[in-house]
Enzyme design. Structure first.
Site, PDB file in Angstrom:
ATOM      1  CG  ASP A  13      -1.984  -1.121   1.147  1.00 36.57           C
ATOM      2  OD1 ASP A  13      -1.910  -1.949   0.225  1.00 36.57           O
ATOM      3  OD2 ASP A  13      -2.843  -1.190   2.054  1.00 36.57           O
ATOM      4  CE  LYS A  98      -4.188  -4.266   1.176  1.00 44.62           C
ATOM      5  NZ  LYS A  98      -4.768  -3.146   1.905  1.00 44.62           N
ATOM      6  CB  CYS A 146      -2.134  -2.849   5.209  1.00 42.19           C
ATOM      7  SG  CYS A 146      -3.873  -2.365   5.025  1.00 42.19           S
TER       8      CYS A 146
HETATM    9  C1  VGL Z   1      -4.750   0.777   5.720  1.00 42.49           C
HETATM   10  C2  VGL Z   1      -6.212   1.834   7.129  1.00 42.49           C
HETATM   11  C3  VGL Z   1      -7.225   1.658   6.229  1.00 42.49           C
HETATM   12  C4  VGL Z   1      -3.353   0.310   5.451  1.00 42.49           C
HETATM   13  C5  VGL Z   1      -5.763   0.580   4.817  1.00 42.49           C
HETATM   14  O1  VGL Z   1      -2.971   0.194   4.264  1.00 42.49           O
HETATM   15  O2  VGL Z   1      -2.611   0.076   6.446  1.00 42.49           O
HETATM   16  N1  VGL Z   1      -4.974   1.381   6.877  1.00 42.49           N
HETATM   17  N2  VGL Z   1      -6.994   1.028   5.077  1.00 42.49           N
END
Ligand code: VGL
Ligand code: ZN
Length: 193
Positions: A13, A98, A146
Protein backbone atom coordinates in the site's frame (compact mmCIF):
# COMPACT_ATOMS: atom_id res chain seq x y z
CA UNK A 1 17.65 -10.46 4.56
CA UNK A 2 19.45 -11.87 1.55
CA UNK A 3 17.20 -12.46 -1.42
CA UNK A 4 17.01 -15.54 -3.56
CA UNK A 5 14.45 -17.34 -5.68
CA UNK A 6 12.54 -18.57 -2.62
CA UNK A 7 12.40 -15.16 -0.98
CA UNK A 8 9.87 -12.57 -2.09
CA UNK A 9 9.48 -8.89 -1.28
CA UNK A 10 5.99 -7.52 -0.76
CA UNK A 11 5.43 -3.78 -0.92
CA UNK A 12 2.23 -2.95 0.94
CA UNK A 13 0.00 0.00 0.00
CA UNK A 14 2.61 2.64 -0.92
CA UNK A 15 -0.20 4.77 -2.34
CA UNK A 16 -0.67 8.52 -2.46
CA UNK A 17 -3.42 8.61 0.16
CA UNK A 18 -1.01 7.04 2.69
CA UNK A 19 2.39 8.22 1.49
CA UNK A 20 1.80 11.76 0.24
CA UNK A 21 1.35 14.57 2.78
CA UNK A 22 -1.73 15.64 0.75
CA UNK A 23 -3.22 12.14 0.96
CA UNK A 24 -6.50 11.70 2.82
CA UNK A 25 -5.09 9.12 5.25
CA UNK A 26 -1.50 10.36 5.29
CA UNK A 27 0.76 8.27 7.52
CA UNK A 28 3.37 10.56 9.09
CA UNK A 29 6.70 10.00 7.36
CA UNK A 30 5.11 7.76 4.73
CA UNK A 31 7.03 9.43 1.89
CA UNK A 32 10.29 8.63 3.72
CA UNK A 33 9.72 4.93 3.14
CA UNK A 34 9.86 5.22 -0.66
CA UNK A 35 13.65 5.50 -0.90
CA UNK A 36 14.50 2.58 1.40
CA UNK A 37 11.79 0.52 -0.32
CA UNK A 38 13.26 1.28 -3.76
CA UNK A 39 16.67 0.14 -2.51
CA UNK A 40 15.10 -3.06 -1.25
CA UNK A 41 13.36 -3.58 -4.61
CA UNK A 42 16.73 -3.18 -6.37
CA UNK A 43 18.37 -5.70 -4.05
CA UNK A 44 15.54 -8.15 -4.54
CA UNK A 45 15.53 -7.80 -8.34
CA UNK A 46 19.29 -8.22 -8.62
CA UNK A 47 18.96 -11.52 -6.77
CA UNK A 48 16.13 -12.60 -9.07
CA UNK A 49 13.59 -12.49 -6.24
CA UNK A 50 9.90 -12.01 -6.84
CA UNK A 51 8.52 -8.55 -5.96
CA UNK A 52 4.79 -7.98 -5.50
CA UNK A 53 2.76 -4.94 -4.53
CA UNK A 54 -0.58 -4.47 -2.83
CA UNK A 55 -3.05 -1.64 -3.27
CA UNK A 56 -5.91 -0.71 -1.01
CA UNK A 57 -8.69 -0.32 -3.60
CA UNK A 58 -12.08 0.74 -2.28
CA UNK A 59 -15.42 1.61 -3.88
CA UNK A 60 -16.79 5.11 -3.12
CA UNK A 61 -19.03 3.68 -0.46
CA UNK A 62 -17.91 0.92 1.93
CA UNK A 63 -18.39 0.19 5.62
CA UNK A 64 -14.60 0.64 5.84
CA UNK A 65 -15.24 4.41 5.68
CA UNK A 66 -16.41 6.57 8.57
CA UNK A 67 -19.18 8.13 6.47
CA UNK A 68 -20.63 4.64 5.90
CA UNK A 69 -20.29 3.32 9.46
CA UNK A 70 -16.59 2.45 9.63
CA UNK A 71 -13.63 4.28 11.11
CA UNK A 72 -11.57 5.70 8.24
CA UNK A 73 -11.73 8.84 6.17
CA UNK A 74 -12.42 8.12 2.50
CA UNK A 75 -9.17 6.84 0.96
CA UNK A 76 -7.81 4.81 -1.94
CA UNK A 77 -11.00 4.93 -3.96
CA UNK A 78 -10.56 2.84 -7.11
CA UNK A 79 -9.16 4.84 -10.02
CA UNK A 80 -8.42 8.04 -8.07
CA UNK A 81 -5.08 9.80 -7.51
CA UNK A 82 -5.08 8.67 -3.88
CA UNK A 83 -5.21 5.01 -4.90
CA UNK A 84 -2.24 5.28 -7.29
CA UNK A 85 1.10 3.94 -6.18
CA UNK A 86 3.47 6.73 -5.11
CA UNK A 87 5.02 8.28 -8.24
CA UNK A 88 8.59 7.71 -6.99
CA UNK A 89 8.03 4.06 -6.16
CA UNK A 90 9.80 1.67 -8.51
CA UNK A 91 7.13 -0.65 -9.84
CA UNK A 92 8.48 -3.88 -11.26
CA UNK A 93 5.78 -6.46 -10.65
CA UNK A 94 2.15 -7.23 -10.19
CA UNK A 95 -0.14 -5.33 -7.83
CA UNK A 96 -2.76 -7.23 -5.87
CA UNK A 97 -5.81 -5.06 -5.14
CA UNK A 98 -7.82 -5.60 -1.99
CA UNK A 99 -11.23 -4.38 -0.94
CA UNK A 100 -12.40 -3.98 -4.54
CA UNK A 101 -15.87 -5.33 -3.75
CA UNK A 102 -16.32 -3.16 -0.65
CA UNK A 103 -14.93 -5.83 1.65
CA UNK A 104 -13.14 -4.95 4.83
CA UNK A 105 -9.71 -6.20 5.66
CA UNK A 106 -6.16 -5.10 5.95
CA UNK A 107 -4.11 -8.09 4.92
CA UNK A 108 -2.74 -8.44 1.42
CA UNK A 109 -3.80 -12.08 1.59
CA UNK A 110 -7.48 -11.95 2.42
CA UNK A 111 -10.54 -9.74 2.70
CA UNK A 112 -13.70 -10.13 4.74
CA UNK A 113 -17.29 -9.62 3.67
CA UNK A 114 -18.71 -7.05 6.15
CA UNK A 115 -22.19 -8.63 6.02
CA UNK A 116 -21.42 -12.34 6.19
CA UNK A 117 -17.96 -12.17 7.80
CA UNK A 118 -16.81 -14.59 5.11
CA UNK A 119 -13.11 -14.44 4.31
CA UNK A 120 -11.85 -14.69 0.77
CA UNK A 121 -8.42 -14.78 -0.78
CA UNK A 122 -6.94 -11.94 -2.81
CA UNK A 123 -4.82 -14.36 -4.82
CA UNK A 124 -1.53 -13.36 -3.18
CA UNK A 125 -1.04 -16.70 -1.40
CA UNK A 126 -1.51 -18.47 -4.73
CA UNK A 127 0.97 -16.16 -6.47
CA UNK A 128 3.58 -16.98 -3.82
CA UNK A 129 2.79 -20.69 -3.77
CA UNK A 130 3.10 -20.97 -7.56
CA UNK A 131 6.61 -19.60 -7.24
CA UNK A 132 7.62 -21.83 -4.35
CA UNK A 133 8.21 -18.86 -2.04
CA UNK A 134 9.26 -19.78 1.51
CA UNK A 135 10.38 -16.42 2.90
CA UNK A 136 8.72 -13.03 2.71
CA UNK A 137 10.05 -9.54 3.37
CA UNK A 138 7.25 -7.07 4.10
CA UNK A 139 7.59 -3.28 3.75
CA UNK A 140 5.21 -0.35 3.23
CA UNK A 141 2.20 1.21 4.91
CA UNK A 142 0.91 1.11 7.44
CA UNK A 143 2.86 -0.83 10.07
CA UNK A 144 -0.03 -1.10 12.55
CA UNK A 145 -2.65 -2.10 9.93
CA UNK A 146 -1.91 -3.56 6.54
CA UNK A 147 1.77 -4.39 7.09
CA UNK A 148 0.98 -6.12 10.37
CA UNK A 149 -2.01 -8.02 8.99
CA UNK A 150 -0.09 -9.10 5.89
CA UNK A 151 2.89 -10.29 7.92
CA UNK A 152 0.67 -12.22 10.36
CA UNK A 153 -1.23 -13.91 7.52
CA UNK A 154 2.08 -14.80 5.88
CA UNK A 155 3.13 -16.53 9.11
CA UNK A 156 -0.18 -18.43 9.05
CA UNK A 157 0.69 -19.48 5.49
CA UNK A 158 3.83 -21.04 6.96
CA UNK A 159 6.26 -18.48 5.54
CA UNK A 160 9.30 -17.08 7.33
CA UNK A 161 8.63 -13.35 7.56
CA UNK A 162 10.76 -10.25 8.08
CA UNK A 163 9.39 -6.70 8.43
CA UNK A 164 11.88 -3.91 7.77
CA UNK A 165 11.14 -1.27 10.39
CA UNK A 166 12.83 1.53 8.48
CA UNK A 167 10.75 0.84 5.38
CA UNK A 168 7.40 1.22 7.14
CA UNK A 169 5.53 3.81 9.26
CA UNK A 170 2.58 3.51 11.64
CA UNK A 171 -0.77 5.33 11.58
CA UNK A 172 -0.64 5.52 15.39
CA UNK A 173 -4.36 6.26 15.83
CA UNK A 174 -3.48 5.67 19.47
CA UNK A 175 0.05 6.65 20.44
CA UNK A 176 2.20 3.52 20.66
CA UNK A 177 0.19 1.46 18.14
CA UNK A 178 3.30 1.04 15.99
CA UNK A 179 5.38 -0.27 18.88
CA UNK A 180 2.56 -2.59 19.95
CA UNK A 181 2.37 -3.88 16.38
CA UNK A 182 6.09 -4.70 16.53
CA UNK A 183 5.55 -6.65 19.76
CA UNK A 184 2.62 -8.54 18.25
CA UNK A 185 4.65 -9.37 15.16
CA UNK A 186 7.60 -10.60 17.17
CA UNK A 187 5.31 -12.71 19.37
CA UNK A 188 4.05 -14.38 16.17
CA UNK A 189 7.57 -15.20 15.06
CA UNK A 190 8.03 -12.33 12.60
CA UNK A 191 11.54 -10.88 12.55
CA UNK A 192 11.46 -7.09 12.77
CA UNK A 193 14.78 -5.63 11.77
C1 VGL B 1 -4.75 0.78 5.72
C2 VGL B 1 -6.21 1.83 7.13
C3 VGL B 1 -7.23 1.66 6.23
C4 VGL B 1 -3.35 0.31 5.45
C5 VGL B 1 -5.76 0.58 4.82
O1 VGL B 1 -2.97 0.19 4.26
O2 VGL B 1 -2.61 0.08 6.45
N1 VGL B 1 -4.97 1.38 6.88
N2 VGL B 1 -6.99 1.03 5.08
ZN1 ZN C 1 -8.42 1.03 3.45
Amino acid sequence: MDYDGKTALIVVDVQNDFADPDGSLYVAGGEETVEPINQEIDRARKAGAYVAYTQDWHPESTTHFEKDGGIWPVHCVAGTWGAELHPHLEVTGEAVRKGTGGEDGYSGFSVRDPETGEKSSTGLAELLRERGIERLVVVGLALDYCVKATALDARSEGLAVTVLRDATRAVDLEPGDGERAVEELEAAGVAVS
